[in-house]
Each structure stands twice: as structure tokens, then as C-alpha cells.
Design an enzyme around this catalytic site. Sequence first.
Site, mmCIF file in Angstrom:
data_model
loop_
_atom_site.group_PDB
_atom_site.id
_atom_site.type_symbol
_atom_site.label_atom_id
_atom_site.label_comp_id
_atom_site.label_asym_id
_atom_site.label_seq_id
_atom_site.Cartn_x
_atom_site.Cartn_y
_atom_site.Cartn_z
ATOM 1 N N CYS A 8 3.087 -3.234 4.082
ATOM 2 C CA CYS A 8 2.227 -2.109 4.451
ATOM 3 C C CYS A 8 2.955 -1.372 5.586
ATOM 4 O O CYS A 8 4.158 -1.571 5.768
ATOM 5 C CB CYS A 8 0.813 -2.557 4.821
ATOM 6 S SG CYS A 8 0.690 -3.672 6.232
ATOM 7 N N HIS A 13 10.925 -23.720 9.167
ATOM 8 C CA HIS A 13 9.880 -24.461 9.880
ATOM 9 C C HIS A 13 8.493 -24.320 9.268
ATOM 10 O O HIS A 13 7.671 -25.222 9.413
ATOM 11 C CB HIS A 13 9.814 -24.001 11.347
ATOM 12 C CG HIS A 13 10.957 -24.492 12.177
ATOM 13 N ND1 HIS A 13 10.958 -24.446 13.557
ATOM 14 C CD2 HIS A 13 12.149 -25.050 11.825
ATOM 15 C CE1 HIS A 13 12.093 -24.954 14.017
ATOM 16 N NE2 HIS A 13 12.845 -25.310 12.989
ATOM 17 N N HIS A 46 8.119 -30.768 10.353
ATOM 18 C CA HIS A 46 7.452 -29.506 10.025
ATOM 19 C C HIS A 46 6.435 -29.703 8.901
ATOM 20 O O HIS A 46 5.399 -29.040 8.870
ATOM 21 C CB HIS A 46 8.482 -28.442 9.662
ATOM 22 C CG HIS A 46 9.495 -28.249 10.738
ATOM 23 N ND1 HIS A 46 9.155 -27.785 11.992
ATOM 24 C CD2 HIS A 46 10.827 -28.511 10.768
ATOM 25 C CE1 HIS A 46 10.245 -27.751 12.747
ATOM 26 N NE2 HIS A 46 11.260 -28.190 12.038
ATOM 27 N N THR A 90 2.771 -1.491 9.028
ATOM 28 C CA THR A 90 3.272 -2.393 10.072
ATOM 29 C C THR A 90 3.506 -3.817 9.568
ATOM 30 O O THR A 90 4.193 -4.595 10.216
ATOM 31 C CB THR A 90 2.238 -2.506 11.214
ATOM 32 O OG1 THR A 90 0.999 -2.957 10.635
ATOM 33 C CG2 THR A 90 2.036 -1.178 11.911
ATOM 34 N N ASP A 114 0.867 -1.180 0.000
ATOM 35 C CA ASP A 114 0.000 0.000 0.000
ATOM 36 C C ASP A 114 0.910 1.239 0.000
ATOM 37 O O ASP A 114 2.128 1.121 -0.189
ATOM 38 C CB ASP A 114 -0.996 -0.028 1.177
ATOM 39 C CG ASP A 114 -0.329 0.173 2.531
ATOM 40 O OD1 ASP A 114 0.929 0.257 2.596
ATOM 41 O OD2 ASP A 114 -1.052 0.262 3.540
HETATM 42 C C1 RB5 Z 1 -1.989 2.675 6.510
HETATM 43 O O1 RB5 Z 1 -2.059 3.895 7.183
HETATM 44 C C2 RB5 Z 1 -1.731 1.544 7.490
HETATM 45 O O2 RB5 Z 1 -2.853 1.360 8.312
HETATM 46 C C3 RB5 Z 1 -1.378 0.264 6.751
HETATM 47 O O3 RB5 Z 1 -0.278 0.493 5.969
HETATM 48 C C4 RB5 Z 1 -1.027 -0.944 7.602
HETATM 49 O O4 RB5 Z 1 -0.049 -0.638 8.544
HETATM 50 C C5 RB5 Z 1 -2.145 -1.697 8.158
HETATM 51 O O5 RB5 Z 1 -1.986 -2.713 8.839
#
Ligand code: RB5
Length: 159
Positions: free
Chosen positions: A72, A105, A140, A74, A15
Amino acid sequence: MYREAVKVKIAIGSDHAGFGLKQEIIGILNSLNIEFMDCGTDSGESVDYPDFGEKVSSLVSSGKLERGILICGTGIGMSMVANKFPNVRAALCNDLFSARMSRLHNDSNILVLGGRIIGRDLASEIVKVWLSTPFEGDRHQKRLNKIRKIEESLNNHGT
Ligand code: RB5
């Protein structure tokens, strides 16, 4: 450590929060001579991560491409999306140990990264380790078979 990257074609997507790191990783894949399909996004303009997670995960789920990389902010949202898809074993790895173990694994077939958590150099090492570490199999594999069974029973019962 990095040995020889597997010769697979990778689907890669992000994203807006992962866009910068995606472009860096594309540079790394190019330098390693690894073929990839860029599933977007194409700029830092705000988009919804499920749209890009779906593109990459469906390619891996169907077997059209062997592996994927999703980014993304996180890595959490992309992980949630990717692991909805049958046959996908997505691993959120913002450190080297997780990346290595997810291959040894878990035979992870999608690597998920947090573009707002790690920098270019660590991401580069993670990608190289993830690409070059084999699955150990044996006990595994037995555990992955159990995951497959759970997937199948959920599909059959529509729960
Ligand atoms: C976008 O602001 C953020 O929410 C997205 O990139 C991600 O971290 C969602 O889990």
C-alpha cells in the site's frame, strides 16, 4: 545476497497506492520463474487496502498459498490487516536488513512494502532477499510458538 528463490506460489496484492510497484514486482517474479496469484487491485483507481489485504492474508492464513506480498502507500495499513489473520507473520520491510531478519528470525510469510516510500530497484532487492533467506529456527522457533499460543488463547477467549 540473492541466491536461489524458494519455489513457492505467492499471493500478491495492493491498493491503488501500491499498484505501480505491484506491477513491477510481478515482472520480477516472472523473471525469477516464480508462480504467483495476482489478487488485485487492477488499476490506480482509489480502493480500500483492507479488501486486498484480506484476500492475500486469507490465502496464507489457510495454507492455500505459502507466502504473500502486500503493498500500500506506506505498508502500514496492509501490515495491520495482515497481522489480524492466524498463522500470518507479516513484516513491513522497506529496507534490506529488515527483509533479511524477518526471514531469519521471524519466518515472515507476508512481505509488506510501502509503494510511496521505496522505488523499484530497492523493492526488487528486498523481494529477492526475502524470497531467498531461510528461517533459522532453534530459539526463534520457540518464540514463534509463543506467538501461536497467544493467537490460540485469544481465539478461545474471544477477546
Ligand atoms: C491510501 O491513500 C493510503 O492510505 C494507503 O495506501 C496506505 O498507505 C495505508 O496505510
